[in-house]
Design a protein around this motif. Structure first.
Motif, PDB file in Angstrom:
ATOM      1  N   ILE A  33       0.193   1.120   2.273  1.00  0.00           N
ATOM      2  CA  ILE A  33      -0.143   2.537   2.159  1.00  0.00           C
ATOM      3  C   ILE A  33       0.068   3.289   3.469  1.00  0.00           C
ATOM      4  CG2 ILE A  33      -1.718   2.211   0.223  1.00  0.00           C
ATOM      5  CD1 ILE A  33      -4.054   2.217   2.179  1.00  0.00           C
ATOM      6  N   SER A  34       0.134   2.572   4.578  1.00  0.00           N
ATOM      7  CA  SER A  34       0.393   3.252   5.847  1.00  0.00           C
ATOM      8  C   SER A  34       1.861   3.618   6.017  1.00  0.00           C
ATOM      9  CB  SER A  34      -0.065   2.389   7.021  1.00  0.00           C
ATOM     10  OG  SER A  34       0.686   1.199   7.103  1.00  0.00           O
ATOM     11  N   SER A  35       2.735   2.926   5.283  1.00  0.00           N
ATOM     12  CA  SER A  35       4.171   3.221   5.369  1.00  0.00           C
ATOM     13  C   SER A  35       4.644   4.149   4.260  1.00  0.00           C
ATOM     14  CB  SER A  35       4.982   1.925   5.328  1.00  0.00           C
ATOM     15  OG  SER A  35       4.923   1.346   4.041  1.00  0.00           O
ATOM     16  N   GLY A  36       3.732   4.496   3.322  1.00  0.00           N
ATOM     17  CA  GLY A  36       4.086   5.399   2.230  1.00  0.00           C
ATOM     18  C   GLY A  36       4.560   4.712   0.972  1.00  0.00           C
ATOM     19  N   ALA A  37       4.366   3.392   0.860  1.00  0.00           N
ATOM     20  CA  ALA A  37       4.822   2.663  -0.322  1.00  0.00           C
ATOM     21  C   ALA A  37       4.126   3.139  -1.596  1.00  0.00           C
ATOM     22  CB  ALA A  37       4.595   1.164  -0.131  1.00  0.00           C
ATOM     23  N   GLN A  38       2.949   3.755  -1.461  1.00  0.00           N
ATOM     24  CA  GLN A  38       2.206   4.234  -2.631  1.00  0.00           C
ATOM     25  C   GLN A  38       2.879   5.422  -3.307  1.00  0.00           C
ATOM     26  OE1 GLN A  38       1.424   4.588   0.527  1.00  0.00           O
ATOM     27  NE2 GLN A  38      -0.077   6.189   0.938  1.00  0.00           N
ATOM     28  N   HIS A  41       8.463   5.420  -6.647  1.00  0.00           N
ATOM     29  CA  HIS A  41       8.471   5.665  -8.097  1.00  0.00           C
ATOM     30  C   HIS A  41       7.922   4.475  -8.878  1.00  0.00           C
ATOM     31  CE1 HIS A  41       9.704   7.228 -11.980  1.00  0.00           C
ATOM     32  NE2 HIS A  41      10.273   6.049 -12.224  1.00  0.00           N
ATOM     33  N   LYS A  42       8.295   3.260  -8.507  1.00  0.00           N
ATOM     34  CA  LYS A  42       7.838   2.084  -9.251  1.00  0.00           C
ATOM     35  C   LYS A  42       6.322   1.994  -9.248  1.00  0.00           C
ATOM     36  CE  LYS A  42       8.273  -2.942  -9.583  1.00  0.00           C
ATOM     37  NZ  LYS A  42       8.868  -4.165  -9.000  1.00  0.00           N
ATOM     38  N   SER A  45       4.605   4.710 -11.340  1.00  0.00           N
ATOM     39  CA  SER A  45       4.714   4.507 -12.789  1.00  0.00           C
ATOM     40  C   SER A  45       3.525   3.739 -13.342  1.00  0.00           C
ATOM     41  CB  SER A  45       6.015   3.766 -13.119  1.00  0.00           C
ATOM     42  OG  SER A  45       5.972   2.426 -12.653  1.00  0.00           O
ATOM     43  N   ILE A  46       2.819   2.981 -12.483  1.00  0.00           N
ATOM     44  CA  ILE A  46       1.619   2.283 -12.950  1.00  0.00           C
ATOM     45  C   ILE A  46       0.349   2.840 -12.321  1.00  0.00           C
ATOM     46  CG2 ILE A  46       2.825   0.139 -13.516  1.00  0.00           C
ATOM     47  CD1 ILE A  46       1.799  -1.022 -10.891  1.00  0.00           C
ATOM     48  N   SER A  47       0.487   3.614 -11.248  1.00  0.00           N
ATOM     49  CA  SER A  47      -0.680   4.225 -10.603  1.00  0.00           C
ATOM     50  C   SER A  47      -0.360   5.682 -10.295  1.00  0.00           C
ATOM     51  CB  SER A  47      -1.054   3.469  -9.321  1.00  0.00           C
ATOM     52  OG  SER A  47      -2.208   4.026  -8.746  1.00  0.00           O
ATOM     53  N   ARG A 229       3.933  16.920  -5.585  1.00  0.00           N
ATOM     54  CA  ARG A 229       4.191  16.285  -6.872  1.00  0.00           C
ATOM     55  C   ARG A 229       5.246  15.207  -6.656  1.00  0.00           C
ATOM     56  NH1 ARG A 229       2.369  18.576 -11.436  1.00  0.00           N
ATOM     57  NH2 ARG A 229       3.974  17.560 -12.644  1.00  0.00           N
ATOM     58  N   HIS A 230       5.094  14.103  -7.384  1.00  0.00           N
ATOM     59  CA  HIS A 230       6.020  12.983  -7.219  1.00  0.00           C
ATOM     60  C   HIS A 230       6.730  12.727  -8.550  1.00  0.00           C
ATOM     61  CE1 HIS A 230       4.375  12.071  -3.291  1.00  0.00           C
ATOM     62  NE2 HIS A 230       3.177  12.239  -3.810  1.00  0.00           N
TER      63      HIS A 230
END
Length: 230
Positions: A33-38, A41-42, A45-47, A229-230
């Motif tokens: 989460i510190s690198s922005g992986a959250q 898109h993948k 799609s689940i969170s 928005r993502h």
């Protein structure tokens, strides 16, 4: 095998501990989460709330895959799947659930804000620090009072309520709290800290834990990217 998208934070640890306590096989997919992986898109799609943890169980209800986000929902799902750590009788179940909701609605959000304003905020705002530090102390008192008359938060047996609350209290020093001021809570905390499954759960991705020091990490966790928005 269950897939857990997670990171070594209190909400991540809740699910790691539950999986270990239940003895379920699982595979962890790190979401830094510190690198922005959250925001990828993948993961979204689940969170869709771009928060960890999230879970995919290929053998869900009716043996069909299920995808879940929100740690409280995941704890309830795993309790239902295994029949563990949530009483089957109605009164006992709701006694546990009220303390699970206490964690979701109070302990997590308020202690999270305490951490933010005491440690991570770019400017020290006395009003915010005092407000959330006082609320942290109030919550600790609520739990201490409960545990003066109950072995565990949800009653006489260890449950998902304890699993949910425990990881949030590991940083009591950062919350302006002295744990020894709450002896019943401290006794509960020390007992749970020694559980083998808890130790294993806390060890998940422990090597990936790192202090929040750089501006990019701060932006990913607290900046404007959270509101796009993502």
């Amino acid at each position: 095998m269950i897939e857990v998208y997670s990171w070594p934070t209190p909400n991540g640890h809740k699910v790691h501990i539950m999986l270990e306590e239940c003895g379920l096989p699982y595979r962890v997919i790190p979401v830094d989460i510190s690198s922005g992986a959250q925001f990828e898109h993948k993961f979204l799609s689940i969170s869709p709330n771009n928060k960890i943890p999230a879970l995919i169980d290929p053998a869900g209800p009716d043996n069909k895959p299920i995808s879940l986000f929100e740690s409280g929902a995941i704890l309830l799902y795993l309790a239902g799947k295994t029949g563990k750590f949530l009483p089957s009788d109605t009164a006992g179940k709701y006694e546990v659930l009220q303390w699970l909701m206490f964690q979701i609605g109070a302990v997590g959000p308020m202690l999270g804000q305490t951490h933010h304003f005491r440690i991570y905020a770019p400017e020290k705002i006395k009003y915010a620090i005092d407000r959330y530090s006082s609320e942290a102390q109030r919550l600790y008192k609520v739990m201490n009072t409960r545990l003066a008359g109950s072995t565990y938060l949800g009653g006489s047996h260890y449950s998902i309520a304890d699993i949910a609350v425990f990881p949030w209290l590991r940083s009591w020093k950062n919350q302006g709290v002295e744990l020894s001021d709450y002896p019943h809570l401290k006794g509960w905390f020390d007992e749970i800290s020694a559980r083998p499954a808890v130790l294993r759960g806390l060890g998940v991705m422990s090597e990936q834990h790192k202090p929040l020091t750089d501006e990019k990490a701060r932006e990913n966790l607290f900046g404007e990217k959270q509101y796009r928005r993502h």
